[in-house]
Design an enzyme around this catalytic site. Structure first.
Site, PDB file in Angstrom:
ATOM      1  N   GLY A  16       2.950  -1.960  -3.201  1.00  0.00           N
ATOM      2  CA  GLY A  16       1.804  -2.348  -5.030  1.00  0.00           C
ATOM      3  C   GLY A  16       2.231  -3.255  -5.315  1.00  0.00           C
ATOM      4  N   ASP A  52      -7.717 -10.816   2.066  1.00  0.00           N
ATOM      5  CA  ASP A  52      -5.918 -10.822   2.029  1.00  0.00           C
ATOM      6  C   ASP A  52      -6.783 -10.466   3.969  1.00  0.00           C
ATOM      7  OD1 ASP A  52      -5.916 -10.315  -0.741  1.00  0.00           O
ATOM      8  OD2 ASP A  52      -6.480  -8.157  -0.704  1.00  0.00           O
TER       9      ASP A  52
HETATM   10  C1  GLA Z   1      -6.912  -8.469  -3.933  1.00  0.00           C
HETATM   11  C2  GLA Z   1      -7.855  -8.299  -3.104  1.00  0.00           C
HETATM   12  C3  GLA Z   1      -8.397  -9.322  -3.300  1.00  0.00           C
HETATM   13  C4  GLA Z   1      -8.342 -10.130  -4.246  1.00  0.00           C
HETATM   14  C5  GLA Z   1      -7.455 -10.252  -4.976  1.00  0.00           C
HETATM   15  C6  GLA Z   1      -7.664 -11.282  -6.361  1.00  0.00           C
HETATM   16  O1  GLA Z   1      -5.587  -8.887  -3.418  1.00  0.00           O
HETATM   17  O2  GLA Z   1      -8.165  -7.581  -1.835  1.00  0.00           O
HETATM   18  O3  GLA Z   1      -9.752  -9.600  -1.979  1.00  0.00           O
HETATM   19  O4  GLA Z   1     -10.006 -10.314  -4.735  1.00  0.00           O
HETATM   20  O5  GLA Z   1      -6.754  -9.340  -5.268  1.00  0.00           O
HETATM   21  O6  GLA Z   1      -7.767 -12.709  -5.612  1.00  0.00           O
END
Ligand code: GLA
Length: 380
Positions: free
Chosen positions: A122, A172
């Site tokens: 988180g 990510d």
């Molecule tokens: C989270 C989401 C990503 C991206 C970021 C903001 O980590 O999982 O895909 O959108 O926020 O950049």
């Protein structure tokens, strides 16, 4: 073999292969990855480890060491959880089996998985993507299959979107699958390609967890709300924000809500900062790169409206400290971590002072990490 891997194998209790996938920190380009834009994350040495061994049936048995829980599903009979079902850790694992089967047609084999991770939860460091990519890598390993890394990333994103009902972009999962030691990656999220963005050896990324927790999953999460506003801007422009210039957005301002305009402006300027940022890193201009990070924070705070007072405070404090070239909130927003670019020889003092000053201002003990930039997922 590290002590962590050894302990995991002991818990697993039988012969197994071990796979890992890292969490990440993002340096530039926030909320650009669902607009076809650019972002610049780096994989961290925090990761999820999965010990995996094959079974003779089609069951997927999952043991989370960290939650002290077991879960079991039949791979031939996976049902997408209801949208309003509370999200459980095992959804991220099952979801990957579900999407790999759907997207690639690969016949996965039953497996026993023992899972542990040290990516802070988180905190905006992509603990969920690291679980997804580690489990995908393990399931493919058990099935004796390989896929292009970008395909693995897409399958993991699909698991999160379609099975866990989290509305994330591709950043990510892409960095967790494709990260390269010592480098950030400047990812073109539309082309699904990336360029190396080398981080100079005399600099460190210092990540500081404000301890304000955020939530990405769910239709009413803050993430989902800002994402809808970004999408409103794209809808008003009739195309992805990747293809919209700042002037065009300004000219169309009265066709969208104020929120959509500001979110859209951040997305366009932050994506452009990634392109400038790679050039600066390649030219070894760390000072200008650091300034770009700080500028990105101002855009995230003022235009995107997704910072929080604790992260603003951490950024302000960081910028006052010796050796700090730039600082910003990293990840989806509304809490989580800041990342600062700091001269290597000043990093320890920086980390200690930042923690002490944050504690005296808020009473909260922040976790501070002087990070190493790791490789993406693989067999350990
Ligand atoms: C989270 C989401 C990503 C991206 C970021 C903001 O980590 O999982 O895909 O959108 O926020 O950049």
């Amino acid at each position: 073999m590290t002590a962590r891997v050894q302990e995991l194998l002991e818990r697993h209790g039988r012969a197994a292969a071990v796979y890992q996938a890292p969490g990440r920190v993002n340096l530039l380009g926030e909320h650009t990855d669902y607009s076809g834009g650019f972002c610049m994350p780096a994989a961290l040495s925090f990761n999820t480890l999965v010990a995996a061994s094959p079974r003779s049936d089609s069951l997927l048995r999952m043991h989370s060491v960290d939650f002290g829980e077991w879960a079991e599903v039949n791979l031939r009979n996976l049902q997408v959880p209801a949208k309003d079902a509370p999200t459980k850790w095992n959804f991220y694992c099952e979801g990957v089996a579900w999407s790999l089967a759907q997207e690639t047609g690969i016949a996965l084999k039953g497996a026993d998985l023992t899972i542990t991770g040290n990516v802070p939860l988180g905190a905006g460091l992509s603990s969920s993507a690291s679980v997804e990519v580690a489990v995908a890598t393990a399931l493919l390993g058990i099935a004796g299959q390989t896929l292009p890394k970008a395909t693995v990333a897409l399958a993991c994103q699909r698991a999160e979107n379609g099975y866990v009902h989290g509305s994330c972009g591709i950043m990510d999962q892409y960095i967790s699958a494709c990260g390269v030691k010592g480098n950030a990656l400047a990812i073109d999220t539309r082309a699904m390609t990336a360029e190396l963005a080398p981080i100079p050896e005399d600099l460190r990324l210092v990540v500081c967890n404000s301890m304000v927790t955020h939530k990405v999953a769910g239709a009413e999460s803050d993430y989902a709300i800002v994402r809808r506003e970004v999408e409103e801007a794209a809808h008003a422009m009739g195309r992805q924000l990747r293809d919209v210039s700042l002037d065009e957005l300004v000219a169309a301002r009265n066709t969208m809500s104020d929120e959509a305009f500001h979110r859209g402006r951040h997305v366009i300027t932050d994506s452009a900062r990634v392109v400038r940022g790679v050039a600066l890193l390649k030219a070894n201009d760390s000072a200008a790169f650091g300034r770009l990070m700080t500028e990105a924070h101002a855009s995230f705070r003022d235009d995107f409206g997704a910072s929080c007072k604790e992260c603003d405070l951490l950024v302000e404090m960081a910028l006052e400290l010796e050796g700090c070239l730039g600082s910003r909130l990293t990840g989806g927003g509304f809490g989580g971590c800041t990342v600062s670019l700091v001269k290597a020889d000043a990093a320890s003092a920086f980390a200690e002072t930042l923690q002490a000053e944050y504690k005296s201002a808020t009473g909260v003990v922040a976790q501070v990490f002087i990070c190493e930039i790791a490789d993406g997922a693989g067999k350990v």
